[in-house]
Motif scaffolding. Structure first.
Motif, PDB file in Angstrom:
ATOM      1  N   MET A   1       0.828  -1.200   0.000  1.00 51.26           N
ATOM      2  CA  MET A   1       0.000   0.000   0.000  1.00 51.26           C
ATOM      3  C   MET A   1       0.866   1.254   0.000  1.00 51.26           C
ATOM      4  O   MET A   1       0.520   2.221  -0.631  1.00 51.26           O
ATOM      5  N   SER A   2       1.971   1.212   0.673  1.00 46.28           N
ATOM      6  CA  SER A   2       2.863   2.347   0.756  1.00 46.28           C
ATOM      7  C   SER A   2       3.416   2.712  -0.621  1.00 46.28           C
ATOM      8  O   SER A   2       3.562   3.884  -0.943  1.00 46.28           O
ATOM      9  N   GLU A   3       3.715   1.686  -1.433  1.00 46.12           N
ATOM     10  CA  GLU A   3       4.246   1.943  -2.775  1.00 46.12           C
ATOM     11  C   GLU A   3       3.180   2.593  -3.651  1.00 46.12           C
ATOM     12  O   GLU A   3       3.477   3.498  -4.428  1.00 46.12           O
ATOM     13  N   LYS A   4       1.919   2.181  -3.537  1.00 44.93           N
ATOM     14  CA  LYS A   4       0.835   2.790  -4.317  1.00 44.93           C
ATOM     15  C   LYS A   4       0.655   4.249  -3.923  1.00 44.93           C
ATOM     16  O   LYS A   4       0.445   5.114  -4.770  1.00 44.93           O
ATOM     17  N   LYS A   5       0.747   4.523  -2.632  1.00 45.85           N
ATOM     18  CA  LYS A   5       0.594   5.885  -2.141  1.00 45.85           C
ATOM     19  C   LYS A   5       1.734   6.769  -2.643  1.00 45.85           C
ATOM     20  O   LYS A   5       1.530   7.915  -3.039  1.00 45.85           O
ATOM     21  N   SER A   6       2.936   6.206  -2.654  1.00 47.87           N
ATOM     22  CA  SER A   6       4.104   6.926  -3.135  1.00 47.87           C
ATOM     23  C   SER A   6       3.976   7.221  -4.634  1.00 47.87           C
ATOM     24  O   SER A   6       4.299   8.320  -5.090  1.00 47.87           O
ATOM     25  N   ASN A   7       3.509   6.254  -5.411  1.00 47.96           N
ATOM     26  CA  ASN A   7       3.318   6.438  -6.846  1.00 47.96           C
ATOM     27  C   ASN A   7       2.246   7.489  -7.127  1.00 47.96           C
ATOM     28  O   ASN A   7       2.368   8.270  -8.071  1.00 47.96           O
ATOM     29  N   LYS A   8       1.200   7.487  -6.308  1.00 45.64           N
ATOM     30  CA  LYS A   8       0.123   8.461  -6.483  1.00 45.64           C
ATOM     31  C   LYS A   8       0.642   9.872  -6.218  1.00 45.64           C
ATOM     32  O   LYS A   8       0.336  10.803  -6.970  1.00 45.64           O
ATOM     33  N   LYS A   9       1.456  10.052  -5.182  1.00 46.27           N
ATOM     34  CA  LYS A   9       2.036  11.357  -4.875  1.00 46.27           C
ATOM     35  C   LYS A   9       2.955  11.824  -6.009  1.00 46.27           C
ATOM     36  O   LYS A   9       2.943  12.994  -6.383  1.00 46.27           O
ATOM     37  N   LEU A  10       3.726  10.892  -6.536  1.00 48.87           N
ATOM     38  CA  LEU A  10       4.614  11.229  -7.646  1.00 48.87           C
ATOM     39  C   LEU A  10       3.809  11.648  -8.870  1.00 48.87           C
ATOM     40  O   LEU A  10       4.137  12.636  -9.535  1.00 48.87           O
ATOM     41  N   LEU A  11       2.746  10.952  -9.172  1.00 50.32           N
ATOM     42  CA  LEU A  11       1.885  11.267 -10.308  1.00 50.32           C
ATOM     43  C   LEU A  11       1.249  12.652 -10.129  1.00 50.32           C
ATOM     44  O   LEU A  11       1.204  13.449 -11.073  1.00 50.32           O
ATOM     45  N   ILE A  12       0.817  12.956  -8.942  1.00 50.53           N
ATOM     46  CA  ILE A  12       0.230  14.273  -8.661  1.00 50.53           C
ATOM     47  C   ILE A  12       1.282  15.367  -8.823  1.00 50.53           C
ATOM     48  O   ILE A  12       1.028  16.410  -9.440  1.00 50.53           O
ATOM     49  N   ALA A  13       2.476  15.125  -8.303  1.00 51.61           N
ATOM     50  CA  ALA A  13       3.546  16.119  -8.401  1.00 51.61           C
ATOM     51  C   ALA A  13       3.930  16.373  -9.859  1.00 51.61           C
ATOM     52  O   ALA A  13       4.102  17.531 -10.282  1.00 51.61           O
ATOM     53  N   VAL A  14       4.051  15.318 -10.652  1.00 47.98           N
ATOM     54  CA  VAL A  14       4.389  15.463 -12.073  1.00 47.98           C
ATOM     55  C   VAL A  14       3.273  16.197 -12.806  1.00 47.98           C
ATOM     56  O   VAL A  14       3.528  17.068 -13.647  1.00 47.98           O
ATOM     57  N   SER A  15       2.021  15.890 -12.495  1.00 48.13           N
ATOM     58  CA  SER A  15       0.885  16.556 -13.128  1.00 48.13           C
ATOM     59  C   SER A  15       0.878  18.051 -12.816  1.00 48.13           C
ATOM     60  O   SER A  15       0.645  18.885 -13.706  1.00 48.13           O
ATOM     61  N   ILE A  16       1.141  18.402 -11.573  1.00 46.54           N
ATOM     62  CA  ILE A  16       1.187  19.817 -11.180  1.00 46.54           C
ATOM     63  C   ILE A  16       2.332  20.520 -11.898  1.00 46.54           C
ATOM     64  O   ILE A  16       2.170  21.633 -12.408  1.00 46.54           O
TER      65      ILE A  16
END
Length: 135
Positions: A1-16
């Motif tokens: 679950m931690s890896e999914k959360k980390s990937n989601k944060k990275l995706l949000i940061a790249v999108s911003i």
């Protein structure tokens, strides 16, 4: 679950980041200087360290300063490609002596480089051979 959360944060940061780049590009596109077509009469002045002034009165159809300087053979092709002035009218600023060309338009510091600066009828473009990196 931690890896999914980390990937989601990275995706949000790249999108911003991508959104910020697109917005910055749009702001630049709509606020950049616009070319002015037609015949213009302008002055190009070189102010040298020994207080000598070289004045060129020029009639041109050039839309941007880089085109004017190039068509008048005032700058070499290498400066045209680089978009900034190291040599003008055969006079080269010696970087080893901390020399550089300061550009002003009608006595005001230029907000754009020679490739983005539109040529406007009646304007005066001054290049001052300046010594020292501190200004």
């Amino acid at each position: 679950m931690s890896e999914k959360k980390s990937n989601k944060k990275l995706l949000i940061a790249v999108s911003i980041l991508l959104l910020l780049v697109v917005v910055a590009g749009l702001v630049w596109f709509f606020t950049r200087p616009k070319a002015v077509s037609g015949s213009k009469n302008v002055t190009v002045i070189l102010l040298l360290a020994d207080e000598t002034d070289i004045v060129h009165q020029i009639s041109t159809d050039a839309e941007f300063l880089v085109d004017l300087l190039s068509e008048q053979s005032l700058i070499p092709d290498s400066d045209v490609l680089a978009g900034f002035v190291t040599t003008i009218d055969g006079i080269t600023a010696d970087a080893s002596q901390e020399e550089w060309w300061m550009m002003t338009v009608n006595g005001e510091f230029a907000n754009y480089g020679i490739a983005e600066l539109p040529v406007i009828d009646g304007d005066s473009y001054e290049f001052t051979l300046t010594v020292g990196w501190d200004f």
